[in-house]
Design a protein around this motif. Sequence first.
Motif, mmCIF file in Angstrom:
data_model
loop_
_atom_site.group_PDB
_atom_site.id
_atom_site.type_symbol
_atom_site.label_atom_id
_atom_site.label_comp_id
_atom_site.label_asym_id
_atom_site.label_seq_id
_atom_site.Cartn_x
_atom_site.Cartn_y
_atom_site.Cartn_z
ATOM 1 N N UNK A 231 21.003 -37.398 -6.064
ATOM 2 C CA UNK A 231 20.735 -38.930 -5.754
ATOM 3 C C UNK A 231 21.851 -39.359 -4.982
ATOM 4 N N UNK A 232 21.512 -40.248 -3.945
ATOM 5 C CA UNK A 232 22.525 -40.564 -2.867
ATOM 6 C C UNK A 232 22.475 -41.935 -3.037
ATOM 7 N N UNK A 233 23.572 -42.605 -2.518
ATOM 8 C CA UNK A 233 24.075 -43.839 -2.710
ATOM 9 C C UNK A 233 23.236 -45.029 -2.531
ATOM 10 N N UNK A 234 22.616 -45.129 -1.282
ATOM 11 C CA UNK A 234 21.632 -46.154 -0.525
ATOM 12 C C UNK A 234 20.454 -45.930 -0.728
ATOM 13 N N UNK A 235 19.610 -46.825 -0.787
ATOM 14 C CA UNK A 235 18.069 -46.837 -0.770
ATOM 15 C C UNK A 235 17.494 -46.860 0.273
ATOM 16 N N UNK B 10 23.689 -42.191 2.761
ATOM 17 C CA UNK B 10 24.929 -42.153 2.315
ATOM 18 C C UNK B 10 25.474 -40.917 1.775
ATOM 19 N N UNK B 11 26.233 -40.945 1.089
ATOM 20 C CA UNK B 11 26.805 -39.604 0.226
ATOM 21 C C UNK B 11 26.247 -39.664 -1.301
ATOM 22 N N UNK B 12 26.687 -38.759 -2.135
ATOM 23 C CA UNK B 12 25.999 -38.320 -3.480
ATOM 24 C C UNK B 12 26.383 -39.862 -4.003
ATOM 25 N N UNK B 13 25.579 -40.183 -5.084
ATOM 26 C CA UNK B 13 25.873 -41.459 -5.793
ATOM 27 C C UNK B 13 26.650 -40.969 -7.047
ATOM 28 N N UNK B 14 27.881 -41.848 -7.045
ATOM 29 C CA UNK B 14 29.260 -41.429 -7.676
ATOM 30 C C UNK B 14 29.588 -42.382 -8.598
ATOM 31 N N UNK B 15 28.840 -42.879 -9.570
ATOM 32 C CA UNK B 15 29.235 -44.089 -10.424
ATOM 33 C C UNK B 15 30.715 -43.890 -11.156
ATOM 34 N N UNK B 16 31.119 -42.779 -11.418
ATOM 35 C CA UNK B 16 32.439 -42.562 -12.173
ATOM 36 C C UNK B 16 33.497 -42.383 -11.053
ATOM 37 N N UNK B 17 33.228 -42.448 -10.011
ATOM 38 C CA UNK B 17 34.165 -42.279 -8.835
ATOM 39 C C UNK B 17 35.081 -41.202 -8.955
ATOM 40 N N UNK B 18 34.403 -40.048 -9.168
ATOM 41 C CA UNK B 18 35.091 -38.735 -9.217
ATOM 42 C C UNK B 18 35.497 -38.056 -7.826
#
Length: 468
Positions: free
Chosen positions: A77-81, A101-109
């Motif tokens: 899953x990537x950040x933007x639609x 964009x890059x990979x969706x990173x909700x935990x800001x890892x």
Amino acid sequence: MKRALLSGLLALGLSSAGSAEMNMATAPASGPLSAAASLRDDAGKVTGNVKFSQQGMNVKVDVTVSGLTPGKHGMHVHEYGRCTPGVDAAENKVVAFGGAGGHFDPGMSANHDGPDAGDLYGHGGDLPMLTVGEDGTGTASFTTQKVSLTGKNGMLDRSIIIHSDADDYKSDPGGMSGERVRCGLIVRDNFAARNYPLPGPQDFPEGVAYDAARGLLFTGSAANGDIYAVNASSGQVSLFSKGGAKGRSSALGLKVDAQGRLWVAGGATGTVSILSPDGAPIATLMSPPSPDPYLNDLIPTPDGSVYVTDSTRPMLWRVRDMKIEPWLDLGQTPIKYGPGLNLNGITATPDGRYLLTVQLNTGELWRIDTQTKAVKKVMDGLNNGDGLLLDGQTLYVARNADQVIAKVQLSADYDSGQLMMEEPIGGLRHPTTLALIGGDLVVPQSQLNQLPSGIPETPFVLTRFRKF
């Protein structure tokens, strides 16, 4: 304001006042949340699909795709639609589907990892691989807690991408999984909403208010104090008041009073600004000087008062006769201030007898009697509660970091409440405040979590949807 600009605003608003309550999208669907994505190649041809179904804390994912090379393929899953070409930051060149964009990173890892790693340790968007057979067809079916259709790790209105190669689940930023060969936008089933795009690349809209007489929405920038007027029917946007007017460098909570004046909470400036119906600055009121002010939201009441929350100083302020004064010392009440932002959104009952306000850092909802100043806790459980909107005995709460709108049913005297449901709408990005247009709600997708140094998804939008 010059006469020509005033005439333009009147045309912008009055032309749509009679049609502001348009026939909006379907209401949120009942039952479990579900979504789908049509997978396209770089020529735009649909070659597969993905179905998503929320099952408690898990999401079930079913993938079918054709036309790929046999073997294993990374899937994320990537950040933007956006399934458009764009710059891949890892390669520093334009690639197919780079707009996602890059990979969706909700935990800001900031770390690529396997599909079982917690979001604090790896990208939330790191999914299991897809296996493609000799006929070029790939299928996968799995459940995951890495992402969700609601909440902080919500993936609605983002994209899912299939890569050309296998994922090694360790190399940053994408697991050495090669080119982006399929992309699909993750769209909620049986739901639609209308977005009002804003023109500025750094708007970060926080407040929203509606002037029903002119059919105008107002929204203000937390970053620079700009205030826009938006025609609720056509979506046409104009700059209503440039940031910096009488020192207004930030615009948080907004309300329109009975005279059509716009009231603006100034956040860390410690000010309340008042604008005339044509956008001219009337006054900027400064709260008494003290360390760390944060005037966050405000509400006019029928007696001519305007009550103002302060998220860092334990005081509820009141404006009367264009003077701001301390009204209730919260240190002498059950409301206890702690680290972070405290009282935030505020609303009032139609007669002005009671105020309702939410404490963002504790999730507590409070009722304050404007006659006796008595304070009573209504309920817990509204963590990250930001803006409030009262509609009869129903209270809507924008829960910013949780990326949902909560619906609370209140008792007849507003002293108790029950959480009825939480809605992610179409995929919210840090929703802050709410306005009501007939049977519709409007919420700014503020993305304040990207301030000061993040990369927001643009254009910034206000999102309108049916009440639920």
